[in-house]
Design an enzyme around this catalytic site. Structure first.
Site, mmCIF file in Angstrom:
data_model
loop_
_atom_site.group_PDB
_atom_site.id
_atom_site.type_symbol
_atom_site.label_atom_id
_atom_site.label_comp_id
_atom_site.label_asym_id
_atom_site.label_seq_id
_atom_site.Cartn_x
_atom_site.Cartn_y
_atom_site.Cartn_z
ATOM 1 C CB VAL A 157 -9.164 0.331 1.504
ATOM 2 C CG1 VAL A 157 -7.922 0.755 2.299
ATOM 3 C CG2 VAL A 157 -10.348 1.230 1.866
ATOM 4 N N GLY B 14 -3.820 -2.009 0.116
ATOM 5 C CA GLY B 14 -2.998 -2.142 1.330
ATOM 6 C C GLY B 14 -3.882 -2.377 2.535
ATOM 7 C CB SER C 86 -0.741 -4.501 6.754
ATOM 8 O OG SER C 86 0.235 -4.194 7.715
ATOM 9 C CG ASP D 175 -2.573 -6.277 1.234
ATOM 10 O OD1 ASP D 175 -2.631 -5.323 2.030
ATOM 11 O OD2 ASP D 175 -1.481 -6.841 0.934
ATOM 12 C CB SER E 151 5.352 9.783 3.308
ATOM 13 O OG SER E 151 6.215 9.899 4.430
ATOM 14 C CE1 TYR F 244 7.330 4.993 1.756
ATOM 15 C CE2 TYR F 244 8.110 6.894 2.998
ATOM 16 C CZ TYR F 244 7.129 5.956 2.736
ATOM 17 O OH TYR F 244 5.950 5.980 3.442
ATOM 18 C CB ALA F 245 12.062 11.047 0.054
ATOM 19 C CE LYS G 259 4.467 6.590 0.263
ATOM 20 N NZ LYS G 259 3.161 5.996 -0.051
ATOM 21 C CB ILE H 121 1.694 5.833 11.361
ATOM 22 C CG1 ILE H 121 1.465 7.205 10.688
ATOM 23 C CG2 ILE H 121 0.404 5.261 11.931
ATOM 24 C CD1 ILE H 121 0.917 8.308 11.545
HETATM 25 P P1 NAD Z 1 2.191 -1.740 5.950
HETATM 26 O O1 NAD Z 1 3.458 -2.336 5.470
HETATM 27 O O2 NAD Z 1 1.700 -2.070 7.326
HETATM 28 O O3 NAD Z 1 1.003 -2.077 4.924
HETATM 29 C C1 NAD Z 1 1.177 -1.960 3.551
HETATM 30 C C2 NAD Z 1 0.278 -2.981 2.866
HETATM 31 O O4 NAD Z 1 0.423 -2.799 1.448
HETATM 32 C C3 NAD Z 1 0.640 -4.437 3.174
HETATM 33 O O5 NAD Z 1 -0.515 -5.168 3.563
HETATM 34 C C4 NAD Z 1 1.195 -4.966 1.847
HETATM 35 O O6 NAD Z 1 0.922 -6.348 1.626
HETATM 36 C C5 NAD Z 1 0.460 -4.086 0.853
HETATM 37 N N1 NAD Z 1 1.168 -4.001 -0.417
HETATM 38 C C6 NAD Z 1 2.487 -3.787 -0.613
HETATM 39 N N2 NAD Z 1 2.771 -3.800 -1.920
HETATM 40 C C7 NAD Z 1 1.602 -4.027 -2.571
HETATM 41 C C8 NAD Z 1 1.257 -4.141 -3.937
HETATM 42 N N3 NAD Z 1 2.186 -4.073 -4.895
HETATM 43 N N4 NAD Z 1 -0.042 -4.349 -4.259
HETATM 44 C C9 NAD Z 1 -0.987 -4.454 -3.284
HETATM 45 N N5 NAD Z 1 -0.705 -4.360 -1.967
HETATM 46 C C10 NAD Z 1 0.582 -4.150 -1.622
HETATM 47 O O7 NAD Z 1 2.377 -0.167 5.771
HETATM 48 P P2 NAD Z 1 1.637 1.073 6.482
HETATM 49 O O8 NAD Z 1 2.553 1.608 7.505
HETATM 50 O O9 NAD Z 1 0.251 0.726 6.819
HETATM 51 O O10 NAD Z 1 1.658 2.107 5.279
HETATM 52 C C11 NAD Z 1 0.515 2.373 4.480
HETATM 53 C C12 NAD Z 1 0.803 3.546 3.570
HETATM 54 O O11 NAD Z 1 1.101 4.695 4.364
HETATM 55 C C13 NAD Z 1 2.019 3.329 2.656
HETATM 56 O O12 NAD Z 1 1.751 3.926 1.400
HETATM 57 C C14 NAD Z 1 3.116 4.074 3.364
HETATM 58 O O13 NAD Z 1 4.126 4.502 2.485
HETATM 59 C C15 NAD Z 1 2.337 5.231 3.956
HETATM 60 N N6 NAD Z 1 2.990 5.850 5.115
HETATM 61 C C16 NAD Z 1 3.233 5.135 6.238
HETATM 62 C C17 NAD Z 1 3.848 5.764 7.303
HETATM 63 C C18 NAD Z 1 4.137 5.061 8.593
HETATM 64 O O14 NAD Z 1 4.788 5.663 9.450
HETATM 65 N N7 NAD Z 1 3.675 3.821 8.799
HETATM 66 C C19 NAD Z 1 4.219 7.106 7.211
HETATM 67 C C20 NAD Z 1 3.957 7.794 6.049
HETATM 68 C C21 NAD Z 1 3.338 7.151 4.999
#
Ligand code: NAD
Length: 259
Positions: A18, A20, A23, A44, A154, A167-168, A171, A200
């Protein structure tokens, strides 16, 4: 109100990677997978965050061993090292891979810099490509008969969002990449699906002004922002054999937003 039930053990004896995982959504996925019996390789860029996640994971199954790995998913060198380290530690490739690592660098289109565009595409698209390719190559080389690759898109990739052109675009690209992977890898028993979260509550959305979050929460038919566990539940289904006939799908986890 239904009583809460324990997670089934659909992932017992599986190894899951997994990204990321330190977080938000990634951490919730690690927790859910571990509760379902998987050993989890938590990846991560932020290694102390990944270590924290490992501490939170259940270890109720025999041989259920979790470990943290530091890697930048946008670097092919890091991803190659990561796969070697996982092979050395577990003597097998992960048969489940979730790419949840992702970033935002928001700005209105008229002011968006080339650097911010490239930075977001580099992590969200190239990183997803590198992880998808590396896991698929390892699975095919090992002769594994099944695999489940789950990439985080997303809902914004479908409908766009103010201030998120980069970002859009990234995704939307994740969807196209994952569907292509699904077509190419089906003959190896590897399924590839995209999850499209809505809004989220995580550290990523904590950067969004509260009034914007309140506005989105008000637009969600189910009446609330999502919780990371809402996304993790869907990932556990996609990782398990309960979704054995699903590949190339994009599953929205939005509380009904933009239906
Ligand atoms: P978050 O910022 O809480 O966690 C993202 C994690 O990715 C962090 O721990 C960060 O250190 C890690 N990360 C960033 N760049 C990295 C890299 N180059 N290599 C390895 N790790 C890296 O974000 P989240 O809200 O948990 O989002 C997780 C995924 O879900 C993302 O892809 C995000 O685009 C997608 N997403 C989130 C939401 C939302 O509302 N939170 C909505 C749609 C999609």
């Amino acid at each position: 109100m239904c009583a809460a039930v324990a997670a089934p053990l659909r992932l017992a004896s599986r190894l899951a990677l997994v990204t990321g995982g330190g977080s938000g959504i990634g951490r919730a996925i690690c927790q859910r997978f571990a509760r379902e019996g998987a050993a989890v390789a938590v990846v991560d860029l932020n290694d102390s965050a990944a270590q924290e996640t490992v501490k939170l994971l259940s270890r109720d199954q025999p041989g259920q061993e979790h470990a943290n790995f530091q890697a930048d998913i946008s670097s092919s060198e890091h991803v190659a090292n990561l796969m070697s380290q996982i092979q050395a530690q577990y003597s097998r490739p992960p048969c489940i891979s979730v790419n949840s690592a992702g970033i935002t660098q928001d700005e209105f289109l008229l002011r968006l810099t080339e650097e911010a565009f490239d930075a977001v595409l580099k992590v969200n698209v190239k990183g997803t490509f590198l992880i998808t390719q590396a896991v698929a190559q390892a699975l095919v080389a090992s002769g594994a008969s099944h695999g489940s690759i789950i990439n985080m898109g997303s809902i914004v990739g479908k409908v766009g969002n103010l201030g998120q052109a980069n970002y859009a675009a990234s995704k939307a690209a994740v969807e196209g990449l994952t569907k292509t992977a699904a077509k190419e890898l089906a003959k190896f028993g590897i399924r590839c699906n995209t999850v499209l979260p809505g809004f989220i509550a995580t550290p990523m959305t904590a950067k969004v002004p509260q009034k914007v979050l309140d506005k989105f929460a008000g637009m969600v038919p189910l009446g609330r922002l999502g919780d990371p566990s809402d996304v993790a539940d869907v990932c556990a289904f996609l990782a398990s054999e309960d979704s054995a006939y699903i590949t190339g799908a994009c599953i929205e986890v939005t509380g009904g937003l933009y239906m």
